[in-house]
Design an enzyme around this catalytic site. Structure first.
Site, PDB file in Angstrom:
ATOM      1  N   SER A   1       0.824  -1.221   0.000  1.00 45.76           N
ATOM      2  CA  SER A   1       0.000   0.000   0.000  1.00 45.76           C
ATOM      3  C   SER A   1       0.851   1.261   0.000  1.00 45.76           C
ATOM      4  O   SER A   1       0.444   2.282  -0.561  1.00 45.76           O
ATOM      5  CB  SER A   1      -0.988  -0.008   1.166  1.00 45.76           C
ATOM      6  OG  SER A   1      -0.322   0.146   2.402  1.00 45.76           O
ATOM      7  N   ASN A   2       2.036   1.222   0.607  1.00 47.29           N
ATOM      8  CA  ASN A   2       2.916   2.398   0.541  1.00 47.29           C
ATOM      9  C   ASN A   2       3.435   2.606  -0.880  1.00 47.29           C
ATOM     10  O   ASN A   2       3.511   3.736  -1.360  1.00 47.29           O
ATOM     11  CB  ASN A   2       4.076   2.263   1.522  1.00 47.29           C
ATOM     12  CG  ASN A   2       3.673   2.691   2.921  1.00 47.29           C
ATOM     13  OD1 ASN A   2       3.510   3.880   3.185  1.00 47.29           O
ATOM     14  ND2 ASN A   2       3.472   1.724   3.807  1.00 47.29           N
TER      15      ASN A   2
ATOM     16  N   MET B   1      10.764  -6.515   4.879  1.00 49.55           N
ATOM     17  CA  MET B   1      10.842  -7.027   6.245  1.00 49.55           C
ATOM     18  C   MET B   1      12.171  -7.697   6.602  1.00 49.55           C
ATOM     19  O   MET B   1      12.232  -8.489   7.542  1.00 49.55           O
ATOM     20  CB  MET B   1       9.667  -7.977   6.505  1.00 49.55           C
ATOM     21  CG  MET B   1       8.303  -7.310   6.328  1.00 49.55           C
ATOM     22  SD  MET B   1       8.094  -5.725   7.187  1.00 49.55           S
ATOM     23  CE  MET B   1       7.872  -6.336   8.849  1.00 49.55           C
ATOM     24  N   ARG B   2      13.227  -7.364   5.907  1.00 48.03           N
ATOM     25  CA  ARG B   2      14.548  -7.920   6.253  1.00 48.03           C
ATOM     26  C   ARG B   2      15.544  -6.794   6.489  1.00 48.03           C
ATOM     27  O   ARG B   2      15.369  -5.687   5.981  1.00 48.03           O
ATOM     28  CB  ARG B   2      15.064  -8.820   5.123  1.00 48.03           C
ATOM     29  CG  ARG B   2      14.263 -10.093   4.983  1.00 48.03           C
ATOM     30  CD  ARG B   2      14.671 -10.846   3.733  1.00 48.03           C
ATOM     31  NE  ARG B   2      13.707 -11.880   3.449  1.00 48.03           N
ATOM     32  CZ  ARG B   2      13.843 -13.170   3.779  1.00 48.03           C
ATOM     33  NH1 ARG B   2      14.938 -13.590   4.385  1.00 48.03           N
ATOM     34  NH2 ARG B   2      12.896 -14.038   3.503  1.00 48.03           N
TER      35      ARG B   2
ATOM     36  N   ASN C   1      13.582   4.183   4.412  1.00 47.65           N
ATOM     37  CA  ASN C   1      12.599   3.213   4.901  1.00 47.65           C
ATOM     38  C   ASN C   1      11.458   3.954   5.582  1.00 47.65           C
ATOM     39  O   ASN C   1      11.649   5.051   6.102  1.00 47.65           O
ATOM     40  CB  ASN C   1      13.277   2.286   5.918  1.00 47.65           C
ATOM     41  CG  ASN C   1      12.325   1.246   6.487  1.00 47.65           C
ATOM     42  OD1 ASN C   1      11.559   0.620   5.753  1.00 47.65           O
ATOM     43  ND2 ASN C   1      12.352   1.050   7.805  1.00 47.65           N
TER      44      ASN C   1
ATOM     45  N   HIS D   1       8.826   3.303   8.757  1.00 51.43           N
ATOM     46  CA  HIS D   1       8.628   2.416   9.904  1.00 51.43           C
ATOM     47  C   HIS D   1       7.381   2.875  10.669  1.00 51.43           C
ATOM     48  O   HIS D   1       7.199   4.069  10.899  1.00 51.43           O
ATOM     49  CB  HIS D   1       9.857   2.460  10.819  1.00 51.43           C
ATOM     50  CG  HIS D   1       9.708   1.556  11.992  1.00 51.43           C
ATOM     51  ND1 HIS D   1       9.910   0.191  11.908  1.00 51.43           N
ATOM     52  CD2 HIS D   1       9.317   1.804  13.271  1.00 51.43           C
ATOM     53  CE1 HIS D   1       9.665  -0.355  13.089  1.00 51.43           C
ATOM     54  NE2 HIS D   1       9.313   0.600  13.926  1.00 51.43           N
TER      55      HIS D   1
ATOM     56  N   ASP E   1      20.596   2.352   7.880  1.00 48.65           N
ATOM     57  CA  ASP E   1      21.985   1.982   8.162  1.00 48.65           C
ATOM     58  C   ASP E   1      22.001   0.512   8.579  1.00 48.65           C
ATOM     59  O   ASP E   1      21.005  -0.183   8.413  1.00 48.65           O
ATOM     60  CB  ASP E   1      22.614   2.921   9.209  1.00 48.65           C
ATOM     61  CG  ASP E   1      21.911   2.839  10.555  1.00 48.65           C
ATOM     62  OD1 ASP E   1      21.132   1.880  10.781  1.00 48.65           O
ATOM     63  OD2 ASP E   1      22.149   3.725  11.399  1.00 48.65           O
TER      64      ASP E   1
ATOM     65  N   GLY F   1      21.908  -0.853  11.434  1.00 51.57           N
ATOM     66  CA  GLY F   1      21.112  -1.199  12.608  1.00 51.57           C
ATOM     67  C   GLY F   1      19.662  -1.480  12.245  1.00 51.57           C
ATOM     68  O   GLY F   1      19.245  -1.333  11.087  1.00 51.57           O
TER      69      GLY F   1
ATOM     70  N   GLU G   1       1.166   7.062   6.915  1.00 49.81           N
ATOM     71  CA  GLU G   1       2.284   6.630   6.050  1.00 49.81           C
ATOM     72  C   GLU G   1       2.051   7.032   4.600  1.00 49.81           C
ATOM     73  O   GLU G   1       2.965   7.508   3.920  1.00 49.81           O
ATOM     74  CB  GLU G   1       2.441   5.099   6.111  1.00 49.81           C
ATOM     75  CG  GLU G   1       2.961   4.579   7.431  1.00 49.81           C
ATOM     76  CD  GLU G   1       3.166   3.053   7.426  1.00 49.81           C
ATOM     77  OE1 GLU G   1       3.974   2.582   8.227  1.00 49.81           O
ATOM     78  OE2 GLU G   1       2.519   2.349   6.621  1.00 49.81           O
TER      79      GLU G   1
HETATM   80  C1  GAR Z   1       3.860  -0.611   6.782  1.00 51.63           C
HETATM   81  O1  GAR Z   1       3.055  -0.267   7.880  1.00 51.63           O
HETATM   82  C2  GAR Z   1       5.315  -0.341   7.065  1.00 51.63           C
HETATM   83  O2  GAR Z   1       5.521   0.778   7.872  1.00 51.63           O
HETATM   84  C3  GAR Z   1       5.717  -1.601   7.775  1.00 51.63           C
HETATM   85  O3  GAR Z   1       5.046  -2.635   7.079  1.00 51.63           O
HETATM   86  C4  GAR Z   1       3.839  -2.118   6.521  1.00 51.63           C
HETATM   87  C5  GAR Z   1       3.830  -2.441   5.047  1.00 51.63           C
HETATM   88  O4  GAR Z   1       2.619  -2.139   4.459  1.00 51.63           O
HETATM   89  N1  GAR Z   1       7.116  -1.780   7.739  1.00 51.63           N
HETATM   90  C6  GAR Z   1       7.834  -2.318   8.728  1.00 51.63           C
HETATM   91  O5  GAR Z   1       7.339  -2.737   9.750  1.00 51.63           O
HETATM   92  C7  GAR Z   1       9.321  -2.370   8.452  1.00 51.63           C
HETATM   93  N2  GAR Z   1      10.021  -2.875   9.589  1.00 51.63           N
HETATM   94  P1  GAR Z   1       2.458  -2.044   2.881  1.00 51.63           P
HETATM   95  O6  GAR Z   1       3.039  -3.337   2.274  1.00 51.63           O
HETATM   96  O7  GAR Z   1       0.994  -1.967   2.682  1.00 51.63           O
HETATM   97  O8  GAR Z   1       3.191  -0.825   2.393  1.00 51.63           O
END
Ligand code: GAR
Length: 194
Positions: A15-16, A94-95, A111, A113, A145, A147, A178
């Site tokens: 969705s982002n 997610m990695r 990114n 978050h 980075d 981390g 977001e």
């Molecule tokens: C979003 O809420 C994003 O912030 C999160 O996963 C979702 C993805 O949604 N990302 C993390 O948690 C990264 N560690 P999307 O696939 O609909 O964009």
């Protein structure tokens, strides 16, 4: 005006990515998405990319859960460079990002978050916020980075945690923020590039 060349990495529904692609389509970001890459073959983000006529690539992640196999990460770098990408946009990826990719795009990986970092890094940040009884949470766009969610913060947007929120209702509210914040940040970065 010079257009930013983006490569998008995502593991989920996308969705982002959709919000970013829509903003580009409306002329709000001087950018083009050159390639969308996923570590999940069935991820919605790949389907979305294909439906928009964009290049969509699955990269087999290998044996680890939290990072790509080094060879797979080198493949990602190859795909990005081959597509002429200058900025790497993580959208629900997610990695962890490791040195092969970090070194290829220094200060050019961003990114989003789902919390107000440095609060609640890591997985399912909205659940963490709810469990902690935080009165508000939100989302953060930051440089990546080595981390976990520790890179320099570019922008944040807060949302309230409401009485009766479930993880789902809270995450949905964060996602609305977001979808506004990420395109705004990219539009700003594109303007600075001129
Ligand atoms: C979003 O809420 C994003 O912030 C999160 O996963 C979702 C993805 O949604 N990302 C993390 O948690 C990264 N560690 P999307 O696939 O609909 O964009």
């Amino acid at each position: 005006m010079k257009r930013m060349r983006l490569g998008v990495l995502g593991s989920g529904k996308g969705s982002n990515f959709r919000a970013i692609a829509d903003a580009i389509g409306r002329g709000e970001i001087a950018a083009d998405v050159r390639v969308v890459i996923s570590d999940v073959a069935t991820a919605g983000i790949l389907e979305l990319a294909r439906s928009r006529g964009l290049r969509a690539e699955f990269v087999e992640p290998g044996r680890f859960k939290t990072k790509l196999e080094p060879e797979a990460e080198r493949r990602v770098v190859e795909l990005l460079q081959g597509a002429g990408v200058e900025w790497v946009v993580l959208a629900g990826y997610m990695r962890m990002i490791k040195p092969p990719l970090l070194a290829a795009f220094p200060r050019r990986i961003i990114n989003i978050h789902p919390s107000l970092l440095p609060a609640f890094p890591g997985l399912e940040a909205w659940r963490q916020a709810l469990a902690a009884g935080a009165p508000e949470t939100g989302c953060t766009v930051h440089y990546v980075d080595e981390g976990m969610d520790t890179g320099e913060i570019i922008a944040q947007r807060a949302v309230p945690v409401l009485a009766g929120d479930t993880p789902e209702t809270l995450h949905a509210r964060i996602q609305v923020a977001e979808h506004a914040l990420y395109p705004e940040v990219l539009a700003g970065l594109a303007r600075q590039q001129v």
